[in-house]
Write an enzyme that holds these catalytic residues in place. Structure first.
Site, short mmCIF file in Angstrom:
data_model
loop_
_atom_site.label_atom_id
_atom_site.label_comp_id
_atom_site.label_asym_id
_atom_site.label_seq_id
_atom_site.Cartn_x
_atom_site.Cartn_y
_atom_site.Cartn_z
N LYS A 102 3.78 24.53 99.96
CA LYS A 102 4.81 24.69 101.11
C LYS A 102 4.65 25.08 102.05
CE LYS A 102 7.17 22.34 97.59
NZ LYS A 102 7.65 22.69 96.49
N ASP A 139 8.54 32.42 89.36
CA ASP A 139 7.97 31.01 90.41
C ASP A 139 9.05 31.76 92.04
OD1 ASP A 139 8.12 28.84 92.29
OD2 ASP A 139 8.47 27.41 90.77
N ARG A 178 -16.71 23.24 88.15
CA ARG A 178 -15.31 23.62 87.18
C ARG A 178 -15.46 24.80 86.65
NH1 ARG A 178 -15.36 22.63 82.29
NH2 ARG A 178 -17.14 21.38 81.88
C1 LIG Z 1 7.12 22.03 94.58
C2 LIG Z 1 7.75 23.18 94.31
C3 LIG Z 1 7.35 23.52 92.72
C4 LIG Z 1 5.91 22.31 92.70
O1 LIG Z 1 4.68 22.23 93.62
P1 LIG Z 1 3.36 21.15 93.64
O2 LIG Z 1 2.67 21.83 94.73
O3 LIG Z 1 4.85 20.53 94.60
O4 LIG Z 1 3.43 20.78 92.11
C5 LIG Z 1 7.31 24.11 91.80
N1 LIG Z 1 8.13 25.10 91.99
C6 LIG Z 1 9.08 25.43 92.85
C7 LIG Z 1 10.07 25.92 93.72
C8 LIG Z 1 9.05 24.31 93.93
O5 LIG Z 1 9.49 24.32 95.76
#
Ligand SMILES: *Cc1c(COP(=O)(O)O)cnc(C)c1O
Length: 383
Positions: free
Chosen positions: A207, A182, A60
């Protein structure tokens, strides 16, 4: 049992190219008789005894497979990377680590919906002073007053609006706030927020970074060693940790990120050309399109463009009809994968019209994808 890992960021003082960095980053230095690649390390406990400083002791708290991928991603971001098991785990860990009760927080009103939901329902106990701002602004001075953290999302998902990271970082810092970006839509190859002045770059690696639609992952990269340490401690104590196998899969997938992004952008450019004057299509946007209203700003702060675009058809039924008639495009949420997908964002509550389509270009041949999309749309137009 740390592997001495290869630093793929520089060579004789010059920076390696994106492809080289993706292929080599974080992989072991050559050693006779050792495997070419590290492979996942599965360990709950590690052998103790004569405990060296920093040696792994429990899964962990540390894992060499994490560190290999963190080396690779951190080099691309230009900071220290802390891996988390999903993009939302990255957002959550960052907010819980940085924010204190009553703090001011700026988040995008048009960005990824789960971040807003997280702040309003999971962080309600912090009684935050939350200010929601659309990515294009207006960014008034009062927004920054008494704020601990400004979180940007650029290009925003799903609107693909762009804001000026360097300028907003300067204004956040002048107000004593941290600035986070982000960076999911751009990926570390498309944009380096830390170089533009941001304190924190985070992303959903579910993604394009992993890009095969078969694993979830996320990360936070920071320039400040102390903040990196606090994030690692939050991960250890919360117990929300990435699995070694998933981590290895992401590292393996990342080797082709440069190639995949190139093909996805090539497909996006071809589709934008084909759809620009199409009678069934309105509101077409792609950050790489020289006609796009944010292209100039995006070109200044981004290094390349990916394969996500959006447009509108008449209504939800037209989108469903389009997907049914297409042979190559499927309906799925998420983006950045090998397969072209469409996501009708209104069904997830995004403030967009029923016919709004986020289109994620995959790695199919451009001619095939364009022909398929035009065929499917031509029948939509004629119904
Ligand atoms: C998909 C996404 C997230 C969340 O990611 P997960 O891997 O699904 O938890 C956060 N920010 C953006 C811009 C996203 O497209």
């Amino acid at each position: 049992m740390d592997f001495p890992t290869f630093s793929a960021s520089t060579f004789d003082g010059a920076e390696f190219g994106d492809g080289t960095r993706c292929v080599h980053g974080g992989h072991p230095e050559p050693a006779t008789g050792m495997p070419l690649l590290g492979g996942p390390v599965f360990a709950a406990p590690y052998h103790l005894g004569g405990q060296e400083q920093g040696a792994d002791f429990y899964g962990r708290a540390g894992n060499p497979t994490w560190r290999a991928l963190e080396t690779a991603v951190g080099e691309l971001d230009g900071g220290q990377c802390v891996l988390l098991p999903s993009g939302m785990a990255a957002v959550h860990t960052l907010l819980r680590t940085v924010l204190r009760s009553g703090d001011g927080l700026v988040i995008p009103s048009d960005g990824y919906y789960a971040t807003r939901d997280l702040v309003h329902d999971q962080l309600a106990d912090l009684a935050l002073d939350v200010r929601e701002v659309p990515t294009p602004g207006p960014w008034s001075d009062e927004l920054f007053d008494g704020v601990r953290l400004v979180l940007l999302e650029t290009p925003s998902n799903p609107g693909l609006d762009v804001c000026d990271i360097a300028e907003l970082a300067r204004r956040a810092h002048a107000a004593g706030a941290l600035l986070a970006v982000d960076n999911t839509t751009a990926t570390p190859l498309g944009q380096r927020p830390l170089e533009l002045g941001a304190d924190i770059a985070l992303a959903s690696d579910t993604k394009a970074l992993s890009g095969h639609s078969d694993v979830l992952m996320g990360h936070v990269s920071v320039r400040d060693e102390q903040l990196a340490e606090r994030l690692r401690r939050a991960r250890t104590l919360s117990g929300a940790i990435p699995g070694p196998f998933e981590t290895w899969l992401v590292h393996r997938s990342m080797g082709t990120l440069d190639l995949r992004l190139r093909r996805q952008a090539e497909n996006a450019a071809a589709l934008v050309d084909a759809l620009r004057d199409h009678p069934a299509v309105t509101g077409l946007r792609w950050t790489g399109d020289p006609h796009d209203r944010d292209h100039e700003l995006a070109s200044r702060q981004m290094r390349r463009f990916g394969g996500v675009l959006h447009f509108e058809l008449a209504d939800a039924a037209a989108v469903e009809d389009f997907v049914r008639r297409s042979e190559l495009v499927v309906a799925a949420t998420s983006f950045g994968g090998l397969h072209s997908t469409v996501d009708r964002r209104a069904q997830f509550g995004d403030p967009v019209s029923g016919g709004f389509v986020r289109f994620s270009c995959g790695c199919e041949d451009p001619a095939d994808l364009v022909a398929d999309v035009l065929r499917a749309l031509d029948t939509v137009t004629s119904v």
